[in-house]
Design an enzyme around this catalytic site. Structure first.
Site, short mmCIF file in Angstrom:
data_model
loop_
_atom_site.label_atom_id
_atom_site.label_comp_id
_atom_site.label_asym_id
_atom_site.label_seq_id
_atom_site.Cartn_x
_atom_site.Cartn_y
_atom_site.Cartn_z
N ARG A 179 0.79 -1.22 0.00
CA ARG A 179 0.00 0.00 0.00
C ARG A 179 0.83 1.29 0.00
O ARG A 179 0.59 2.19 -0.80
CB ARG A 179 -0.92 0.06 1.24
CG ARG A 179 -2.19 -0.73 1.11
CD ARG A 179 -2.58 -1.30 2.45
NE ARG A 179 -1.61 -2.32 2.81
CZ ARG A 179 -1.68 -3.58 2.41
NH1 ARG A 179 -2.71 -3.99 1.72
NH2 ARG A 179 -0.74 -4.47 2.71
N THR A 180 1.78 1.37 0.93
CA THR A 180 2.46 2.66 1.11
C THR A 180 3.23 3.03 -0.16
O THR A 180 3.09 4.14 -0.70
CB THR A 180 3.40 2.61 2.33
OG1 THR A 180 2.66 2.08 3.43
CG2 THR A 180 3.93 3.99 2.68
N LYS A 204 26.01 -3.42 -0.41
CA LYS A 204 27.49 -3.40 -0.36
C LYS A 204 27.97 -2.65 0.87
O LYS A 204 29.15 -2.35 1.00
CB LYS A 204 28.03 -2.70 -1.62
CG LYS A 204 27.69 -3.40 -2.93
CD LYS A 204 28.24 -2.58 -4.10
CE LYS A 204 27.17 -2.33 -5.13
NZ LYS A 204 27.55 -1.29 -6.08
N ARG A 259 11.08 3.97 3.57
CA ARG A 259 10.69 2.96 4.58
C ARG A 259 11.97 2.22 4.97
O ARG A 259 12.73 1.78 4.11
CB ARG A 259 9.66 1.97 4.04
CG ARG A 259 9.46 0.79 5.00
CD ARG A 259 8.28 -0.06 4.65
NE ARG A 259 7.02 0.61 4.94
CZ ARG A 259 5.83 0.03 4.85
NH1 ARG A 259 5.74 -1.24 4.49
NH2 ARG A 259 4.73 0.70 5.11
N HIS A 302 4.51 5.59 11.68
CA HIS A 302 4.07 5.48 10.28
C HIS A 302 3.09 6.64 10.05
O HIS A 302 1.87 6.45 9.99
CB HIS A 302 3.40 4.12 10.08
CG HIS A 302 3.20 3.74 8.64
ND1 HIS A 302 3.28 4.63 7.59
CD2 HIS A 302 2.91 2.53 8.08
CE1 HIS A 302 3.04 3.98 6.45
NE2 HIS A 302 2.83 2.70 6.73
#
Ligand code: CP
Length: 399
Positions: free
Chosen positions: A54-55, A84, A105, A133
């Site tokens: 969703r986000t 890396k 995120r 959030h």
């Protein structure tokens, strides 16, 4: 100075309302198939170190619907130079020249704050560890506003994993800003973190009403509290009857907000998961609720939310996910300054921080990244207690 959104506490109630008013206009235009090209020459980068449906996709859809372009890193941990060993700070210092806004995120608490300190372009948190959030909260509050017509005075039950679920850590502050009454339904293992409860009380004057199960027996004091909620009267006006017990009155709730147990954030989950099975929100439970009680869930769901209520008109979780597009369109447009609407952001200032203590939260970004100065803000009215500038965990420091 770019405007970042890393915590719902960065936004005042008035600013949130401005975003919602614009989201209403945008939603109307989308329904009428009108073109909205506010971000014609803008690029958004989505950097997701953790999975998302969703986000990420609603942000990307939002930017395309604003006429902008998107550069997407859907599995940043594995497919960017993070694999890396590149640090978050270095990555942000590079990406800021490739995009006008970054949606981040990340698995560490406080990562969005650290990114915002190192970015020339707005950073919008798409969730940082178990911390917050904030844009999910915008979707949650907007759904309440659309479906219930108001937020002030609503009785909202938050149930499930309130300890590790980042959505509720933002939502409680959002609900407090709008004057809703917050009930929590969770066993001790999954209760709201203490620092969240403390901040709610000290900064918002809000106390949550706590229950362990939906069918928990209420004490006399609780029953009186419920009565008063119904009547809108002060508790002191009532006489508390001794030995008065009643089951938790599900009919008091205007909305039930269900959350998934965050299996990925905790160890030894199986037995704890079983302890949460009593939170199942299903047809049987909804039969006892009011006709206009809505059920919300940030999704994805597991067993805590039964599929048998999906067709019930009170199930609002798919609308909640759909509202993500107009809400995020409005947010992007406002933070990029491409509309007349201006909002004030209220960031914590780092100048008053102490610097020489390590955060005690093992998942804080400051534990993960080298060359990050630890910073704390003094918690007002609590002796020797400091709040991590990045992840908000509290620490007692003896002077
Ligand atoms: N609600 C939410 O954050 O969903 P995703 O994890 O799919 O983005």
């Amino acid at each position: 100075m770019p405007k970042h959104l890393v915590s719902i506490n960065d936004l005042s109630k008035a600013s949130i309302e401005k975003i919602f008013d614009l989201a209403d206009d945008i939603d109307e235009k989308l329904k009428n198939h009108q073109t909205i090209d506010l971000c014609r020459d803008k690029i958004m980068a989505t950097m997701f170190y953790e999975p998302s449906t969703r986000t990420r996709m609603s942000f990307e859809s939002a930017m395309y619907r604003l006429g902008g372009k998107v550069i997407s890193s859907a599995d940043t941990k594995a497919t960017s130079s993070a694999a890396k060993g590149e640090s978050l700070i270095d990555t942000i210092k590079v990406i800021q020249h490739y995009a006008d806004v970054v949606i981040l995120r990340h698995f560490n608490d406080g990562s969005a704050k650290l990114a915002s300190e190192n970015s020339l372009v707005p950073i919008i948190s798409g969730g940082d560890g178990s911390h917050e959030h904030p844009t999910q909260t915008l979707c949650d509050l907007y759904t309440l506003r659309r479906e219930k017509g108001k937020i002030k005075g609503l009785n909202i039950a938050l149930c499930g994993d309130l300890r590790y679920g980042r959505t509720v850590h933002s939502l409680v502050y959002g609900l407090a800003k709008f004057g809703a009454t917050i009930f929590t339904v969770a066993p001790d293992d999954f209760a709201l973190p203490e620092h969240v409860e403390r901040r709610l009380k000290s900064e918002y004057g809000t106390e949550v009403k706590k229950f362990k199960k939906f069918d928990e027996q209420l004490s006399a004091k609780d029953v009186i509290f419920m009565k008063n909620l119904k009547k809108g009267k002060a508790v002191k006006d009532d006489v508390i009857e001794e030995n008065l017990f009643q089951p938790i009155p599900i009919e008091y709730f205007d909305a039930i907000y269900v959350t998934r147990i965050q299996m990925e954030r905790i160890e030894g989950t199986k037995s704890r998961h079983e302890s949460l099975m009593s939170y199942l929100v299903n047809k049987e439970l909804l039969e006892k609720a009011k006709n206009d009680t809505i059920v919300l869930h940030p999704l994805p769901r597991r067993s805590e939310l039964s599929y048998d209520i999906d067709k019930d008109k009170r199930a609002a979780y798919f609308k909640q996910a759909a509202y993500g597009v107009p809400v995020r369109m409005a947010l992007i447009a406002i933070l990029l300054g491409v509309t007349e609407d201006k909002i004030k952001m209220t960031f914590d200032k780092s100048k008053d921080c102490i610097l020489d203590e390590k955060c005690s939260n093992h998942n804080c970004i400051t534990q993960e990244q080298e060359n990050v100065q630890h910073k704390f803000i003094k918690v007002e009215d609590v002796e020797n207690t400091y709040r991590c500038f990045y992840c908000d965990s509290e620490k007692i420091v003896q002077n």
